[in-house]
Design an enzyme around this catalytic site. Structure first.
Site, PDB file in Angstrom:
ATOM      1  N   GLY A  53      -3.814   5.609 -52.744  1.00  0.00           N
ATOM      2  CA  GLY A  53      -3.516   4.792 -53.842  1.00  0.00           C
ATOM      3  C   GLY A  53      -1.781   5.099 -54.345  1.00  0.00           C
ATOM      4  O   GLY A  53      -0.903   4.704 -54.003  1.00  0.00           O
ATOM      5  N   GLY A  81     -10.209   8.743 -53.011  1.00  0.00           N
ATOM      6  CA  GLY A  81     -10.111  10.030 -52.405  1.00  0.00           C
ATOM      7  C   GLY A  81      -9.970  11.347 -53.531  1.00  0.00           C
ATOM      8  O   GLY A  81      -9.718  12.472 -52.970  1.00  0.00           O
ATOM      9  N   ILE A  90     -11.525  22.665 -65.442  1.00  0.00           N
ATOM     10  CA  ILE A  90     -11.606  22.253 -64.127  1.00  0.00           C
ATOM     11  C   ILE A  90     -13.146  22.129 -63.761  1.00  0.00           C
ATOM     12  O   ILE A  90     -13.921  22.555 -63.874  1.00  0.00           O
ATOM     13  CB  ILE A  90     -11.233  23.349 -63.250  1.00  0.00           C
ATOM     14  N   ASN A 137     -14.563  20.650 -60.917  1.00  0.00           N
ATOM     15  CA  ASN A 137     -14.864  21.084 -59.526  1.00  0.00           C
ATOM     16  C   ASN A 137     -13.840  21.800 -58.829  1.00  0.00           C
ATOM     17  O   ASN A 137     -12.802  21.118 -58.421  1.00  0.00           O
ATOM     18  CB  ASN A 137     -15.327  19.637 -59.022  1.00  0.00           C
ATOM     19  N   GLN A 190      -6.805  18.000 -54.918  1.00  0.00           N
ATOM     20  CA  GLN A 190      -5.962  17.190 -55.567  1.00  0.00           C
ATOM     21  C   GLN A 190      -4.679  17.917 -55.811  1.00  0.00           C
ATOM     22  O   GLN A 190      -3.582  17.593 -55.431  1.00  0.00           O
ATOM     23  CB  GLN A 190      -6.465  17.045 -57.105  1.00  0.00           C
ATOM     24  N   GLY A 213      -4.370  14.610 -60.957  1.00  0.00           N
ATOM     25  CA  GLY A 213      -4.140  14.116 -59.782  1.00  0.00           C
ATOM     26  C   GLY A 213      -2.560  13.908 -59.537  1.00  0.00           C
ATOM     27  O   GLY A 213      -2.206  13.799 -58.245  1.00  0.00           O
ATOM     28  N   GLU A 214      -1.700  14.112 -60.385  1.00  0.00           N
ATOM     29  CA  GLU A 214      -0.510  14.015 -60.305  1.00  0.00           C
ATOM     30  C   GLU A 214       0.468  15.247 -60.539  1.00  0.00           C
ATOM     31  O   GLU A 214       1.712  15.144 -59.859  1.00  0.00           O
ATOM     32  CB  GLU A 214       0.015  12.896 -61.103  1.00  0.00           C
TER      33      GLU A 214
HETATM   34 MO1  MOS Z   1      -0.414   7.204 -60.813  1.00  0.00          MO
HETATM   35  S1  MOS Z   1       1.499   6.777 -59.955  1.00  0.00           S
HETATM   36  O1  MOS Z   1      -0.002   6.656 -62.269  1.00  0.00           O
HETATM   37  O2  MOS Z   1      -1.557   6.425 -59.921  1.00  0.00           O
END
Ligand code: MOS
Length: 772
Positions: free
Chosen positions: A269, A497, A657, A659, A666, A731-732
Site C-alpha cells: 500500500g 505485508g 519491538i 517482533n 519493515q 513502517g515508515e
Molecule cells: Mo503511510 S504513507 O501514512 O501509509
C-alpha cells in the site's frame, strides 16, 4: 525489575498530575509471545498461492471494466462517440458522465476525519476535466480483452482550457496552506534570518525532490457485487477499510450496514491504497449493468488515475555558533497539490522536533496544479524533508570540520524545540552510538588508501531518521473466549505485508495469558468492529490500545461468572490479571481460575467483550517521536559517475519491538524504498501536457536486487513509557534519512554534493567534471 516496570516509573514521574493514563500495564514477561521472532502467520497461505487478493476472488457471472482516461489536463468533454464500442463483441455497457448514476462527492481523507479519498471531486458527474488521466468513460465487457478493445474504440472530443502544469512558474502565486495535518504551516521563534546573518558558520542551500510513486506490486483493484436488495460487497485493496465502507455508503446513498468491504490481503500500500475513482466507477457500473464487476488498474493507470508523492523545492539555512550549536535553523519551501485536495506533504515536520536552535523559522507553501491529486507515500513529508535537512547538516559539519555525529550531539534538545513539551522517549544519540560502533563509522579522517578501489571512490555518510508517533482515536476491538480455551480477537484493520496479523496475535496472546496458537486475530473485513487506518505508522499502537480496552471489558464480564467456591470470589477487575489461560489475583498470583473453568461453571459456551481504545491524550502532552541513524557506504565510479551502495546500517529508536523478524523486514523494506528515492526514482511529468512520461516499472526505476546491499538493522528496544506496550509505529521511519545518508556518502566519496534527487550518474558526472 522488568523493563516495563521501569518504563511505568518513568511515566509516573512524567505525569504527576495523572492527566494522561499510563498505558503500560505489564504483560510481556520472559517466555511470552511479544518480543519473539514469530514468523508471519499469513506467510504459508501467501507462499502457497492460496491467499485471494481483490482481483482474484472467484465470482459467478463476473464482468470486467476498462477505463478511458482524459488526454487533456483541463477543460471539458464536448462529445463522446461510443457507438462502435457499444456494438463491439462482448461489450455490456459504456458508462460516461451522460449515463453514470448519481454519486455524491466522496469525503476527503486529509480534511474529513472519516474521509477515504484523496480529493472530493465528484466522480463522472459532469463534463469537466481536472487532470490528464481523469476517467471519462468505463467500458464493461464479458472478458477483460473485450472491455479493453471496446475502450480503444471510444472517441472523445475535448474543449481544452489553459492548464497550470509548471511547478516553478507558479511560485509567484504560492500560498501557505491553512494547516498541514492539523499543524500550522509556519512556525517562528526569534529572528532566524538575523541570527543567520550573524552566525560563525553558515550553510544556505536549496534542495529538490521529484514526484514519486508507491509502485506497490499489486496494482489497485476491486471486485464488486451488488446483491439485489441494495447490499454492496466490495472486495478491495485498502488500508482504510472502515472509512472506505462509510465513503461507499455516502457516495451511493446507502446505509452503512448494507455495505461490506473485504480486504484480507493487500499487495503493498505504502499510502496509496485508499478509495480512488476506480472503485466508485466500478460500483456504479455494476449497479447499471446489474452484474458483478472487476476492475484492475494497469500499471500506467496507477500513475494516471491515482496520485503519488508530490515534488518539493526546499531551502535549508543553518547558522552555527563557534561551539557548533545552532544559532539559526530555517527550513522553508514549496510543494504542489491541486485545487481539489489538501495534502501539502509535511516536509518540515522533522525540523520542528529534531534539533535545538536559538532561532528557528519554518514555513511551507503550496501551488495548485492541474494534476491527479497527490497523496501520502511512505513517510510523507519526512522522507523528503529529511533529505534537505540532513544534507544541510552534513554540509555544515564539513564547513566546520566537525564529525557529523558529533555535530548532531551538540544540537540535541532537552525539550521539544517547537512544542516545548518533554520528550516521552528520545534516544537518538544512543542510536548513533550503537550504529557507529556496529557500522565501523570512520568519521572524516580516514586514510585516502581505504577510500579508493580502482576507479571506484568509497565514502561514508550518516543522517538522522525521524517519524512521529501517532495513535488514532475511535478504533474498536472485540475479544471472544470460547469454552475450548481459544480466543478470537477482531478489528477491521489491515495486513499489507507489515506483519499486523502476527504481531497483534502475539500481543493478544500475552494480554490474555494464552499461547499464541490458541489465539486468532481477524482483520480485513468491515463487518468486524471498526478499526483504524493503516497509515501514519499508527496501526500497531492503535490496535493494541483497543485490545487493551477490550481486555479490560472482558475481565469485568469474566468476573461476573465467578462462582462461590472460586479463588477469585469478590475480586475486582483491577485486582486480577490474565495468566496461564485464566485469571489470577494480582496480590496472590497462585489464586487463579482458568477461562474454561469460569465458562463451564457458568454454563456458557463463550464470552465476548468489545471496546474502543482510550483517546490518544499522550500525544498532546508529550513530544512523541521515533528516531534513527542511517549509515551508508557508497562507491562512486570516477569514470561513469555510477553510484553503488555497498553497505547499509539502520539503527533505530522506535520504542519496544514486538517482533524482531517482522520489524527487521519493515525497516529493510523502507530503506530499500529510500534507496529508490535517493538514486533512481522519478515520475517524469510533462509540463506541456500534464501527462506522466514514464508510467511503467520499466521506466520508473524502483531498486532491484543488484541495487540493494545487505541491509543491517538494529534498534534500542527501549519502550516508550507513554504508548501502549511501549511501542511506536515502524513502517515508515526506515525511508527517512536515506536520501541524505546516500548524498552525504557520495560527497564523502568524491566531493560532489548533489542537492537534487535522484542522484543519477549524469549529475555526479557533471560534478566530477566541474572539479577538474
Ligand atoms: Mo503511510 S504513507 O501514512 O501509509
Amino acid at each position: 525489575m522488568s523493563i516495563i516496570q521501569k518504563a511505568t516509573e518513568v511515566a509516573a514521574k512524567l505525569m504527576p498530575d495523572k492527566q494522561v493514563d499510563p498505558l503500560i500495564d505489564g504483560p510481556g514477561e520472559a517466555g511470552s509471545a511479544v518480543g519473539q521472532a514469530v514468523s508471519r502467520l499469513d506467510g504459508p497461505i501467501k507462499v502457497a498461492g492460496e491467499a485471494r487478493f481483490a482481483a482474484e476472488v472467484a465470482i459467478e457471472g463476473l464482468t470486467y471494466a476498462a477505463l478511458v482516461c482524459s488526454t487533456i489536463p483541463r477543460g471539458r468533454v464536448v462529445s463522446i462517440d461510443a457507438d462502435e464500442a457499444r456494438s463491439a463483441p462482448g461489450v455490456i455497457l459504456v458508462m460516461t458522465h451522460e449515463n453514470a448514476p448519481e454519486m455524491a462527492s466522496p469525503p476527503q481523507m486529509f480534511t474529513d476525519p472519516h474521509g477515504a479519498t484523496t480529493s472530493d471531486l465528484p466522480i463522472m458527474q459532469n463534463a469537466e476535466i481536472h487532470w490528464n488521466g481523469e476517467p471519462v468513460a468505463l467500458v464493461l465487457g464479458e472478458t477483460q480483452e473485450q472491455a479493453d478493445y471496446g475502450a480503444s474504440l471510444i472517441g472523445v472530443e475535448y474543449e481544452q482550457n489553459d492548464a497550470d502544469l509548471d511547478f516553478e512558474a507558479m511560485f509567484s502565486g504560492a500560498e501557505a496552506p491553512d494547516a498541514i495535518l492539523g499543524e500550522p504551516a509556519s512556525v517562528s521563534m526569534g529572528h532566524a534570518e538575523d541570527a543567520l546573518g550573524e552566525a560563525a558558520h553558515v550553510v544556505d542551500e536549496v534542495y529538490t525532490t521529484p514526484r514519486l510513486y508507491h509502485a506497490a506490486i499489486e496494482p489497485h483493484a476491486a471486485t464488486i457485487v451488488w446483491n439485489g436488495a441494495g447490499d454492496l460487497l466490495v472486495h478491495d485493496s485498502l488500508q482504510t477499510i472502515a472509512d472506505a465502507k462509510s465513503a461507499y455508503a455516502k457516495v451511493f446513498g446507502l446505509k452503512e450496514k448494507n455495505v461490506r468491504v473485504l480486504s484480507p490481503f493487500v499487495g503493498g500500500g505504502f499510502g496509496s491504497k485508499y478509495v480512488w475513482s476506480h472503485q466508485l466507477l466500478a460500483i456504479a457500473a455494476a449497479k447499471l449493468a446489474e452484474r458483478p464487476v472487476r476492475i484492475v488498474l494497469s500499471r500506467e493507470e496507477v500513475f494516471r488515475v491515482t496520485g503519488g508523492r508530490t515534488l518539493t523545492k526546499q531551502r535549508v539555512a543553518l547558522g552555527a555558533k563557534a561551539d557548533g550549536t545552532l544559532a539559526s535553523l530555517i527550513h522553508t519551501g514549496t510543494t504542489a497539490m491541486t485545487r481539489y485536495n489538501e495534502f501539502p506533504e509535511q516536509f518540515t515536520f522533522s525540523t520542528r522536533h529534531m534539533y535545538a536552535a536559538a532561532a528557528l523559522f519554518i514555513a511551507q507553501e503550496v501551488v495548485r496544479l492541474d494534476m491527479v491529486a497527490n497523496t501520502s507515500m511512505r513517510a510523507p513529508g519526512e522522507a523528503v524533508g529529511t533529505f534537505a535537512l540532513e544534507s544541510a547538516l552534513d554540509e555544515l559539519a564539513i564547513a566546520m570540520a566537525v564529525d557529523p555525529i558529533e555535530l548532531r550531539r551538540r544540537m540535541e534538545p532537552e525539550r521539544d524545540p517547537t512544542k516545548d513539551t518533554p520528550f516521552s522517549s528520545r534516544n537518538l544519540l544512543q542510536a548513533y552510538e550503537d550504529g557507529a560502533t556496529r557500522f565501523g563509522w570512520k568519521g572524516r579522517d580516514s586514510s585516502s588508501e581505504s577510500r579508493r578501489d580502482g576507479e571506484w571512490l568509497i565514502g561514508q555518510g550518516v543522517a538522522s531518521a525521524y517519524y512521529p508517533y501517532y495513535r488514532m482515536p475511535g478504533c474498536a476491538a472485540r475479544i471472544e473466549l470460547t469454552v475450548d480455551g481459544r480466543a478470537v480477537v477482531q478489528s477491521s484493520v489491515h495486513e499489507m505485508g507489515m506483519g499486523t496479523a502476527t504481531v497483534q496475535a502475539q500481543h493478544a496472546a500475552d494480554r490474555l495469558g494464552l499461547p499464541i496458537d490458541l489465539v486468532t486475530f481477524q482483520y480485513g473485513d468491515s463487518d468486524l468492529p471498526a478499526g483504524t487506518i493503516a497509515g501514519g505508522s499508527s496501526q500497531s499502537a492503535t490496535v493494541i490500545g483497543a485490545v487493551m480496552a477490550a481486555h479490560e471489558a472482558l475481565l469485568k464480564k469474566l468476573l461476573k461468572l465467578v462462582g462461590s467456591g472460586s479463588a477469585l470470589k469478590g475480586a475486582k477487575h483491577d485486582e486480577v490479571m490474565s495468566r496461564n489461560g485464566g485469571l489470577c489475583r494480582i496480590d496472590a498470583p497462585d489464586q487463579c481460575e482458568s477461562y474454561v473453568s469460569l465458562l463451564e461453571g457458568a454454563g456458557e459456551k463463550s464470552i465476548a467483550a468489545e471496546a474502543s481504545g482510550s483517546m490518544p491524550l499522550e500525544i498532546m502532552k508529550y513530544s512523541m517521536h521515533s528516531y534513527g541513524a542511517q549509515f551508508c557506504e557508497a562507491r562512486v565510479n570516477s569514470i561513469t559517475g555510477e553510484v553503488r551502495i555497498s553497505r547499509w546500517l539502520g539503527s533505530f529508536d522506535t520504542g519496544r519491538i514486538l517482533n524482531p523478524k517482522t520489524a527487521a523486514s519493515q525497516f529493510r523494506g523502507a530503506i530499500v524504498m529510500g534507496l529508490g528515492l535517493a538514486l533512481t526514482e522519478e515520475a517524469l511529468f510533462d509540463k506541456r501536457t500534464g501527462r506522466f512520461m514514464n508510467p511503467s516499472l520499466a521506466e520508473y526505476h524502483v531498486p532491484v536486487h543488484l541495487d540493494v546491499p545487505e541491509i543491517d538493522v538494529i534498534w534500542t528496544d527501549i519502550p516508550d513509557p507513554l504508548s501502549p506496550m511501549g511501542v511506536h509505529g515502524i513502517g515508515e521511519i526506515g525511508v527517512t534519512g536515506v536520501g541524505a545518508a546516500v548524498a552525504n556518502a557520495v560527497h564523502d566519496a568524491c566531493g560532489v554534493r548533489i542537492r537534487n534527487l535522484p542522484i543519477t550518474l549524469d549529475k555526479v558526472l557533471a560534478g566530477l567534471s566541474a572539479q577538474t
